[in-house]
Design an enzyme around this catalytic site. Structure first.
Site, PDB file in Angstrom:
ATOM      1  N   LYS A  51       0.851  -1.211   0.000  1.00 41.35           N
ATOM      2  CA  LYS A  51       0.000   0.000   0.000  1.00 41.35           C
ATOM      3  C   LYS A  51       0.873   1.243   0.000  1.00 41.35           C
ATOM      4  CE  LYS A  51      -1.732   1.450   4.087  1.00 41.35           C
ATOM      5  NZ  LYS A  51      -1.434   2.851   4.457  1.00 41.35           N
ATOM      6  N   ASN A  52       1.915   1.251   0.853  1.00 38.31           N
ATOM      7  CA  ASN A  52       2.694   2.474   1.040  1.00 38.31           C
ATOM      8  C   ASN A  52       3.728   2.704  -0.046  1.00 38.31           C
ATOM      9  OD1 ASN A  52       1.120   2.911   3.223  1.00 38.31           O
ATOM     10  ND2 ASN A  52       2.670   2.407   4.755  1.00 38.31           N
ATOM     11  N   CYS A  87      -4.903  12.315  13.382  1.00 43.42           N
ATOM     12  CA  CYS A  87      -5.697  11.087  13.398  1.00 43.42           C
ATOM     13  C   CYS A  87      -5.409  10.368  14.708  1.00 43.42           C
ATOM     14  CB  CYS A  87      -5.345  10.206  12.200  1.00 43.42           C
ATOM     15  SG  CYS A  87      -3.677   9.548  12.287  1.00 43.42           S
ATOM     16  N   ASP A  92       4.988   0.622  12.286  1.00 45.01           N
ATOM     17  CA  ASP A  92       3.799  -0.046  11.738  1.00 45.01           C
ATOM     18  C   ASP A  92       3.675  -1.498  12.178  1.00 45.01           C
ATOM     19  OD1 ASP A  92       3.818   1.664   8.499  1.00 45.01           O
ATOM     20  OD2 ASP A  92       3.259   2.303  10.515  1.00 45.01           O
TER      21      ASP A  92
HETATM   22  C1  EPZ Z   1       4.314   6.929   6.309  1.00 42.69           C
HETATM   23  O1  EPZ Z   1       3.520   7.948   6.906  1.00 42.69           O
HETATM   24  C2  EPZ Z   1       3.425   5.701   6.235  1.00 42.69           C
HETATM   25  N1  EPZ Z   1       2.266   5.994   5.391  1.00 42.69           N
HETATM   26  C3  EPZ Z   1       2.962   5.318   7.645  1.00 42.69           C
HETATM   27  O2  EPZ Z   1       2.192   4.125   7.537  1.00 42.69           O
HETATM   28  C4  EPZ Z   1       4.197   5.038   8.492  1.00 42.69           C
HETATM   29  O3  EPZ Z   1       3.792   4.743   9.818  1.00 42.69           O
HETATM   30  C5  EPZ Z   1       5.110   6.268   8.498  1.00 42.69           C
HETATM   31  O4  EPZ Z   1       5.451   6.618   7.134  1.00 42.69           O
HETATM   32  C6  EPZ Z   1       6.398   6.033   9.269  1.00 42.69           C
HETATM   33  O5  EPZ Z   1       7.079   4.934   8.718  1.00 42.69           O
HETATM   34  C7  EPZ Z   1       2.408   5.953   4.040  1.00 42.69           C
HETATM   35  O6  EPZ Z   1       3.484   5.710   3.517  1.00 42.69           O
HETATM   36  C8  EPZ Z   1       1.183   6.222   3.220  1.00 42.69           C
HETATM   37  P1  EPZ Z   1       6.307  10.420   8.333  1.00 42.69           P
HETATM   38  P2  EPZ Z   1       4.050   9.488   6.879  1.00 42.69           P
HETATM   39  O7  EPZ Z   1       6.153  11.644   7.518  1.00 42.69           O
HETATM   40  O8  EPZ Z   1       4.718   9.767   5.608  1.00 42.69           O
HETATM   41  C9  EPZ Z   1       6.354  13.669  11.787  1.00 42.69           C
HETATM   42  C10 EPZ Z   1       0.401   2.686   7.934  1.00 42.69           C
HETATM   43  O9  EPZ Z   1       0.037   2.149   8.978  1.00 42.69           O
HETATM   44  N2  EPZ Z   1       6.332  14.643  10.678  1.00 42.69           N
HETATM   45  O10 EPZ Z   1       7.571   9.635   8.256  1.00 42.69           O
HETATM   46  O11 EPZ Z   1       2.926  10.342   7.308  1.00 42.69           O
HETATM   47  C11 EPZ Z   1       4.988  13.011  11.938  1.00 42.69           C
HETATM   48  O12 EPZ Z   1       4.162  13.822  12.758  1.00 42.69           O
HETATM   49  C12 EPZ Z   1       0.814   4.139   7.947  1.00 42.69           C
HETATM   50  O13 EPZ Z   1       0.487   2.127   6.800  1.00 42.69           O
HETATM   51  C13 EPZ Z   1       6.534  15.983  10.959  1.00 42.69           C
HETATM   52  O14 EPZ Z   1       6.741  16.377  12.104  1.00 42.69           O
HETATM   53  O15 EPZ Z   1       5.119   9.407   8.059  1.00 42.69           O
HETATM   54  C14 EPZ Z   1       5.303  11.687  12.574  1.00 42.69           C
HETATM   55  O16 EPZ Z   1       5.388  11.865  13.979  1.00 42.69           O
HETATM   56  C15 EPZ Z   1       0.581   4.808   9.293  1.00 42.69           C
HETATM   57  N3  EPZ Z   1       6.466  16.877   9.943  1.00 42.69           N
HETATM   58  C16 EPZ Z   1       6.690  11.357  12.018  1.00 42.69           C
HETATM   59  O17 EPZ Z   1       7.219  12.567  11.475  1.00 42.69           O
HETATM   60  C17 EPZ Z   1       6.218  16.489   8.643  1.00 42.69           C
HETATM   61  O18 EPZ Z   1       6.188  17.350   7.746  1.00 42.69           O
HETATM   62  C18 EPZ Z   1       6.663  10.293  10.921  1.00 42.69           C
HETATM   63  O19 EPZ Z   1       5.966  10.831   9.848  1.00 42.69           O
HETATM   64  C19 EPZ Z   1       6.028  15.116   8.384  1.00 42.69           C
HETATM   65  C20 EPZ Z   1       6.091  14.207   9.415  1.00 42.69           C
END
Ligand code: EPZ
Length: 422
Positions: free
Chosen positions: A22-23, A116, A305
């Site tokens: 999916k990701n 969320c 995850d």
């Molecule tokens: C991706 O989310 C995945 N989703 C998530 O999977 C996964 O848990 C996550 O990466 C971490 O591996 C998809 O790929 C669609 P991040 P993403 O940006 O991109 C902070 C699942 O269960 N952050 O790496 O949203 C954020 O708040 C899902 O399949 C900022 O502060 O993750 C979080 O605490 C859930 N500022 C952390 O970084 C930003 O601009 C990780 O976020 C972006 C993120």
């Protein structure tokens, strides 16, 4: 709302083919907008999140068909870069459409994705990265308007290796003028898959999988046909379910290298794991051992995850384990539900102290997010008695017909859809 009913206590056994990731599919679908014409993607799973992304692409004017695991996407007819708020709210990670829409149309309008159950889901790193490439960004309420007559390459450092921000910047920079470097980039396999897809379209990107990615902007990209990598989180979920039910399961179509950190943890818990090419065999005949300390961190470390799923295994382990969640501030909500099934877990800030118990007991529990829901299903499979998991739309976002997948491995699990009252 649908629910799952599980009669627990039966070890999983058999063979399963793992679905596409999916990701990986989601950002690749977004990246398809960078080229005019028809892109074909194979091994795309049939999931709610994929449906939402395809609906967004149709709203933007694309033609999209998804059947038999293959998506055929014609972006020739894309005529707007404004993403509807209602669709954005259904899937927060649609924020990584900004990069390709900005690169293709020179402007885009999206909405703050909002938080969320698992956390605030900030997007500051996305916006900073696009601004570094020359975008002007205006926020009016929860609306974000982004404009760039011409994107220009830049040196960008991410203060946190955000997966989505890395993907957004890669996609925007692919058509920017000049060279872009992303340092402290996310290193997930899905980032590597996005690089392979973009390069198959004619982009010039190197370094995905390391912490520094370089992108030499090109004039245009060409549609292609591409097969998405297997879903490492679905594979990991099945591996944990096999271990928690003391079963014996063979997983086909995996990439074991994407699961090294989980395999290490499961072996420390005493689970037998045999790797043979893209096949992983998982077996566990005895009570697992506690694992002293597991900390979720960016790839290649232990993935957030899989945190809730492994926690279920540890509730049945012999001893005390500690799990620390460092990625999402709200990703321990499954603890309350597991405690209602007899688990002995104490939470202090972002750490969970798990004391193994002889068994879990079936109960009616509620999924709060995608992976917490999957964890509750594993708990139901391992528990004594009947478990009812509610709010399973969360689970359908990331698992293709989870009850069918698990029934094929011998699980006693059924989906109940309430009859609509006319
Ligand atoms: C991706 O989310 C995945 N989703 C998530 O999977 C996964 O848990 C996550 O990466 C971490 O591996 C998809 O790929 C669609 P991040 P993403 O940006 O991109 C902070 C699942 O269960 N952050 O790496 O949203 C954020 O708040 C899902 O399949 C900022 O502060 O993750 C979080 O605490 C859930 N500022 C952390 O970084 C930003 O601009 C990780 O976020 C972006 C993120």
């Amino acid at each position: 709302m649908d629910k799952l009913v599980i009669e627990g206590g039966k070890p999983l056994s058999g063979t399963i083919v793992i679905q596409g990731a999916k990701n990986a599919a989601l950002p690749i679908l977004a990246a398809s907008l960078l080229a005019e014409g028809t892109t074909t993607l194979d091994h795309v799973p049939d999931l709610l999140d994929i449906d939402v992304m395809l609906n967004i692409l149709r709203e933007l004017g694309c033609r999209a068909e998804h059947s038999g695991g293959t998506v055929v996407l014609d972006t020739d007819t894309a005529h707007t870069s404004h993403v509807p708020e209602s669709l954005m709210r259904q899937m927060r990670s649609s924020i990584f459409l900004m990069g390709p829409l900005l690169a293709r149309f020179g402007e885009t309008q999206v909405y703050l994705p909002g938080g969320c159950a698992i956390g605030e889901r900030k997007i500051d790193l996305h916006l900073e990265g696009l601004q570094a490439l020359g975008a002007e960004i205006e926020e009016i309420g929860n609306r974000i308007i982004c404009r760039a007559d011409k994107l220009r390459g830049a040196d960008i450092h991410l203060s946190f290796p955000s997966v989505g921000a890395t993907e957004n910047i890669m996609m925007a920079a692919a058509l920017a003028e000049g060279k872009t470097t992303i340092s402290n980039a996310a290193r997930e396999p899905e980032i590597q898959d996005l690089q392979r897809f973009l390069n198959a379209m004619g982009a010039k990107i190197m370094g995905a999988g390391s912490d520094t990615i370089t992108i030499d902007g090109v004039q245009s990209l060409t549609p292609c046909r591409y097969k998405v990598i297997p879903d490492r989180i679905v594979a990991g979920t099945i591996m944990v379910a096999a271990a928690a039910t003391r079963g014996q399961v063979t997983l086909l179509n995996t990439q074991p290298a994407h699961l090294s950190s989980l395999i290490h943890v499961l072996r420390r818990a005493g689970v037998q794991i045999v790797i043979d090419g893209d096949i992983i065999k998982v077996g566990n005949a005895s009570r697992p051992k506690a694992v002293e300390r597991i900390v979720t961190s960016p790839y290649p470390a232990f993935p957030t995850d899989l945190q809730s799923q492994v926690m279920v295994l540890l509730t049945l382990a012999d001893g005390v384990s500690v799990m620390k969640e460092t990625i999402f501030e709200g990703r321990l909500k499954h603890v309350d539900e597991l405690s209602r099934m007899g688990a002995d877990i104490r939470v202090d800030m972002n750490a969970a102290f798990i004391r193994g118990v002889p068994r879990l007991y079936g109960a009616t529990v509620e999924a709060t997010d995608l992976r917490a829901g999957a964890a509750l299903v594993i708990a139901g499979l391992a528990a004594q008695g009947r478990t009812v998991v509610e709010q399973i739309h969360h689970i359908d976002r990331g698992y293709e017909k989870i009850e069918t997948m698990l029934s094929r491995l011998g699980a006693r699990i059924s989906r109940y859809s309430p009859v609509p009252n006319n």
